[in-house]
Design a protein around this motif. Structure first.
Motif, PDB file in Angstrom:
ATOM      1  N   SER A   5       0.865  -1.168   0.000  1.00 35.99           N
ATOM      2  CA  SER A   5       0.000   0.000   0.000  1.00 35.99           C
ATOM      3  C   SER A   5       0.911   1.230   0.000  1.00 35.99           C
ATOM      4  N   LEU A   6       1.309   1.623  -1.198  1.00 37.67           N
ATOM      5  CA  LEU A   6       2.299   2.693  -1.332  1.00 37.67           C
ATOM      6  C   LEU A   6       1.658   3.923  -1.955  1.00 37.67           C
ATOM      7  N   PRO A   7       2.111   5.122  -1.552  1.00 34.01           N
ATOM      8  CA  PRO A   7       1.563   6.339  -2.162  1.00 34.01           C
ATOM      9  C   PRO A   7       1.929   6.412  -3.639  1.00 34.01           C
ATOM     10  N   ILE A   8       1.037   6.987  -4.439  1.00 29.30           N
ATOM     11  CA  ILE A   8       1.279   7.055  -5.873  1.00 29.30           C
ATOM     12  C   ILE A   8       1.629   8.479  -6.270  1.00 29.30           C
ATOM     13  N   TYR A   9       2.743   8.643  -6.973  1.00 30.42           N
ATOM     14  CA  TYR A   9       3.182   9.955  -7.441  1.00 30.42           C
ATOM     15  C   TYR A   9       2.872  10.037  -8.924  1.00 30.42           C
ATOM     16  N   PRO A  10       2.838  11.181  -9.601  1.00 30.86           N
ATOM     17  CA  PRO A  10       3.147  12.483  -9.058  1.00 30.86           C
ATOM     18  C   PRO A  10       1.966  13.096  -8.319  1.00 30.86           C
ATOM     19  N   VAL A  11       2.306  14.061  -7.471  1.00 24.14           N
ATOM     20  CA  VAL A  11       1.275  14.791  -6.737  1.00 24.14           C
ATOM     21  C   VAL A  11       0.642  15.823  -7.663  1.00 24.14           C
ATOM     22  N   THR A  12      -0.558  16.265  -7.339  1.00 21.13           N
ATOM     23  CA  THR A  12      -1.150  17.357  -8.127  1.00 21.13           C
ATOM     24  C   THR A  12      -0.820  18.673  -7.435  1.00 21.13           C
ATOM     25  N   TYR A  13      -0.718  19.725  -8.225  1.00 20.37           N
ATOM     26  CA  TYR A  13      -0.304  21.002  -7.668  1.00 20.37           C
ATOM     27  C   TYR A  13      -1.458  21.958  -7.490  1.00 20.37           C
ATOM     28  N   PRO A  14      -1.566  22.557  -6.317  1.00 24.14           N
ATOM     29  CA  PRO A  14      -2.525  23.641  -6.141  1.00 24.14           C
ATOM     30  C   PRO A  14      -1.963  24.908  -6.803  1.00 24.14           C
ATOM     31  N   THR A  15      -2.807  25.888  -7.073  1.00 23.35           N
ATOM     32  CA  THR A  15      -2.286  27.135  -7.650  1.00 23.35           C
ATOM     33  C   THR A  15      -1.742  28.026  -6.524  1.00 23.35           C
ATOM     34  N   GLY A  16      -0.827  28.917  -6.903  1.00 22.93           N
ATOM     35  CA  GLY A  16      -0.219  29.808  -5.916  1.00 22.93           C
ATOM     36  C   GLY A  16       1.282  29.605  -5.905  1.00 22.93           C
ATOM     37  N   PHE A  17       1.907  29.872  -4.769  1.00 24.95           N
ATOM     38  CA  PHE A  17       3.361  29.737  -4.654  1.00 24.95           C
ATOM     39  C   PHE A  17       3.686  28.332  -4.164  1.00 24.95           C
ATOM     40  N   ARG A  18       4.450  27.613  -4.986  1.00 25.37           N
ATOM     41  CA  ARG A  18       4.762  26.215  -4.667  1.00 25.37           C
ATOM     42  C   ARG A  18       6.063  26.132  -3.888  1.00 25.37           C
ATOM     43  N   LEU A  19       5.937  26.190  -2.570  1.00 28.21           N
ATOM     44  CA  LEU A  19       7.133  26.156  -1.728  1.00 28.21           C
ATOM     45  C   LEU A  19       7.185  24.836  -0.956  1.00 28.21           C
ATOM     46  N   ASN A  20       6.602  23.807  -1.567  1.00 31.91           N
ATOM     47  CA  ASN A  20       6.485  22.524  -0.857  1.00 31.91           C
ATOM     48  C   ASN A  20       7.269  21.383  -1.492  1.00 31.91           C
ATOM     49  N   GLN A  21       7.980  21.632  -2.604  1.00 32.87           N
ATOM     50  CA  GLN A  21       8.630  20.520  -3.298  1.00 32.87           C
ATOM     51  C   GLN A  21      10.139  20.723  -3.430  1.00 32.87           C
ATOM     52  N   ASN A  22      10.652  21.769  -2.824  1.00 32.01           N
ATOM     53  CA  ASN A  22      12.082  22.080  -2.934  1.00 32.01           C
ATOM     54  C   ASN A  22      12.566  22.202  -4.375  1.00 32.01           C
ATOM     55  N   GLU A  23      11.695  22.757  -5.213  1.00 35.28           N
ATOM     56  CA  GLU A  23      12.125  23.071  -6.578  1.00 35.28           C
ATOM     57  C   GLU A  23      12.852  24.413  -6.522  1.00 35.28           C
ATOM     58  N   SER A  24      13.882  24.572  -7.369  1.00 30.66           N
ATOM     59  CA  SER A  24      14.600  25.852  -7.395  1.00 30.66           C
ATOM     60  C   SER A  24      13.685  26.932  -7.965  1.00 30.66           C
ATOM     61  N   GLN A  25      13.742  28.112  -7.350  1.00 27.34           N
ATOM     62  CA  GLN A  25      12.927  29.230  -7.849  1.00 27.34           C
ATOM     63  C   GLN A  25      13.835  30.277  -8.508  1.00 27.34           C
ATOM     64  N   PHE A  26      15.128  29.933  -8.622  1.00 22.18           N
ATOM     65  CA  PHE A  26      16.094  30.854  -9.236  1.00 22.18           C
ATOM     66  C   PHE A  26      15.795  30.947 -10.742  1.00 22.18           C
ATOM     67  N   PRO A  27      15.544  32.166 -11.248  1.00 22.90           N
ATOM     68  CA  PRO A  27      15.208  32.282 -12.660  1.00 22.90           C
ATOM     69  C   PRO A  27      16.414  31.984 -13.562  1.00 22.90           C
ATOM     70  N   VAL A  28      16.223  31.170 -14.580  1.00 22.10           N
ATOM     71  CA  VAL A  28      17.328  30.800 -15.473  1.00 22.10           C
ATOM     72  C   VAL A  28      17.785  32.047 -16.240  1.00 22.10           C
ATOM     73  N   PRO A  29      19.093  32.378 -16.180  1.00 29.62           N
ATOM     74  CA  PRO A  29      19.577  33.583 -16.870  1.00 29.62           C
ATOM     75  C   PRO A  29      19.308  33.525 -18.375  1.00 29.62           C
ATOM     76  N   THR A  30      19.076  34.714 -18.953  1.00 30.91           N
ATOM     77  CA  THR A  30      18.713  34.807 -20.372  1.00 30.91           C
ATOM     78  C   THR A  30      19.768  34.181 -21.276  1.00 30.91           C
ATOM     79  N   ARG A  31      21.047  34.325 -20.916  1.00 34.09           N
ATOM     80  CA  ARG A  31      22.090  33.774 -21.796  1.00 34.09           C
ATOM     81  C   ARG A  31      21.917  32.263 -21.981  1.00 34.09           C
TER      82      ARG A  31
END
Ligand SMILES: Cc1ncc(COP(=O)(O)O)c(C=O)c1O
Length: 334
Positions: A5-31
Motif C-alpha cells: 500500500s504505497l503512495p502514488i506519485y506524481p502529486v497534483t499542484y494547487p495554484t499559488g506559490f509552490r514552496l512545498n517541493q524544494n524546486e529551485s525558484q532561481f530564474p534561469v539567466p537569459t544567456r
C-alpha cells in the motif's frame, strides 16, 4: 499480486506559490535561454549515446571523480531505486533517521526490504539503532530533508565502518560542497553517494540524478540500470548548464541572499533551523494551523510533524508570505 500500500506519485499542484517541493525558484539567466534555443534535435529518432557520454564527462569533472565511478538515472529517485534493488535480499533492513526523505521506505518496500527509522537525528541514536537493527544499508540524506541538518564527514565515516553499505543522499550538497563524502570515497569502499541536478542546478524537470561510488561498485550497480534510462534531450540540456562557468555560483548566491530574507521572516513565527539548502525548516507549536493558513493564502509549504518546511521562494513569494503572516493570529484560528 504483492500486498503493498504505497503512495502514488506524481502529486497534483494547487495554484499559488509552490514552496512545498524544494524546486529551485532561481530564474534561469537569459544567456542560457539563448543557448538552449540553439540545441539541435535532428537526432530525435536515435537512442541517445553522445550527449550522455558528454554528460558523464562533465558531471565527473564537476564532482572530481572518473566517469566510470558514475551512474546516471531519471532523477536521484531512480538511483535510490537501483541501489535498493541491487543490494537488498528479502527482509534485509534499511535504516534511516527520522525525519528523512519520504521515498526511502517506499523504495525499500519495492525492493522487498524492511525499512526502520531511528527516533530523531542524533548521532548517538543512529549508532544505537545500527547496533540494534544491524541494517544492511544505512540510507540518509545530507543535508537532511526536511530539517537541513548536516551530518559531518567524521560522523559519516564512523557510521560507514559500522554497516555493510552507507548510502549518502547528497541532493542538496551543492549548496555546501565541502561537506560531501565524494572526496573520501577512496577510504570507504562501501559508501555510495547520490546527487541530483534537481535542486541547486534547478533542473527538476530534466530528471537527472547520479550515483557516485567506487569503480567496482559502479560496475556492479550498472547491471541494474535499464538500457537508455535517461533521455538524450535531458542530457543535452544538462550539458548546457554544466558547461556554463558561472551558472551554479549565481544560483547559490541567489539562494544565500533569499535564505537570509526568508530566515528573518520565518523567525517571527517559530524556530528556524540553520541550513544550507534551498529550503528552511521552522519548528512551530501548531504546524497544522499555520500550514493551512498559508495554504489558504496560496502559499504551499510542506507540513511536517513539528513544523513546516519552506522552499526558498522569489521576492514575490516572500512578500505574499509576509502579507499572509500579518493576518496570522493563532487565537482567531478554528
Ligand atoms: C533528499 C532527496 N533525495 C532525492 C530527491 C529526489 O530528487 P530527484 O529525483 O529529482 O533527483 C529529493 C527530492 O526532493 C530529495 O529531497
Amino acid at each position: 499480486m504483492r500486498q503493498v500500500s504505497l503512495p502514488i506519485y506524481p502529486v497534483t499542484y494547487p495554484t499559488g506559490f509552490r514552496l512545498n517541493q524544494n524546486e529551485s525558484q532561481f530564474p534561469v539567466p537569459t544567456r542560457l535561454h539563448e543557448q538552449l534555443s540553439t540545441l539541435s534535435f535532428h537526432d530525435l529518432h536515435e537512442y541517445p549515446v553522445q550527449p550522455i557520454d558528454e554528460l558523464f564527462r562533465r558531471y565527473a569533472a564537476y564532482v572530481g571523480v572518473e566517469p566510470n565511478q558514475l551512474l546516471v538515472g531519471c532523477g536521484s529517485d531512480e538511483m535510490i531505486h537501483v541501489v535498493t534493488q541491487a543490494l537488498l535480499s528479502p527482509e534485509d533492513v534499511v535504516l534511516s533517521p527520522n525525519p528523512d526523505f519520504a521515498l526511502y521506505p517506499i523504495f525499500t518496500t519495492i525492493a522487498h526490504g524492511r525499512h526502520v527509522q531511528t527516533d530523531g537525528l542524533s548521532f548517538d541514536a543512529l549508532v544505537s539503532s545500527v547496533e540494534h537493527y544491524a541494517p544492511k544499508l544505512l540510507l540518509l540524506s545530507n543535508p537532511n530533508n526536511p530539517t537541513g541538518k548536516l551530518w559531518t564527514v567524521a560522523e559519516l565515516s564512523d557510521l560507514a565502518a559500522r554497516v555493510p553499505y552507507l548510502v549518502v543522499d547528497e541532493a542538496y550538497i551543492d549548496f555546501t560542497p565541502d561537506a560531501s563524502m565524494i572526496s573520501h570515497l577512496d577510504a570507504f569502499p562501501n559508501v555510495i553517494v547520490l546527487r541530483t541536478l534537481s535542486k541547486a542546478f534547478g533542473l527538476a524537470n530534466v530528471r537527472l540524478g547520479f550515483m557516485v561510488t567506487t569503480t567496482e561498485l559502479a560496475a556492479y550497480f550498472r547491471q541494474f540500470v535499464p538500457p537508455f534510462n535517461i533521455s538524450g534531450v535531458s542530457a543535452k540540456i544538462a550539458n548546457v548548464f554544466l558547461q556554463d562557468s558561472s551558472y551554479l555560483d549565481e544560483a547559490i548566491a541567489w539562494h544565500a541572499e533569499m535564505r537570509d530574507k526568508w530566515s528573518s521572516l520565518l523567525a517571527t513565527i517559530g524556530q528556524v533551523h540553520p541550513a544550507k539548502a534551498n529550503f528552511l525548516y521552522v519548528t512551530l507549536d501548531e504546524p497544522e494551523l499555520i500550514w493551512s493558513h498559508l495554504a489558504t493564502n496560496g502559499i504551499h509549504t510542506s507540513r511536517q510533524s513539528s513544523g513546516i518546511r519552506v522552499t526558498l521562494g522569489t521576492e514575490q513569494a516572500l512578500l505574499a508570505t509576509k502579507r499572509a503572516l500579518m493576518t496570522w493570529s493563532p487565537v482567531s484560528q478554528p
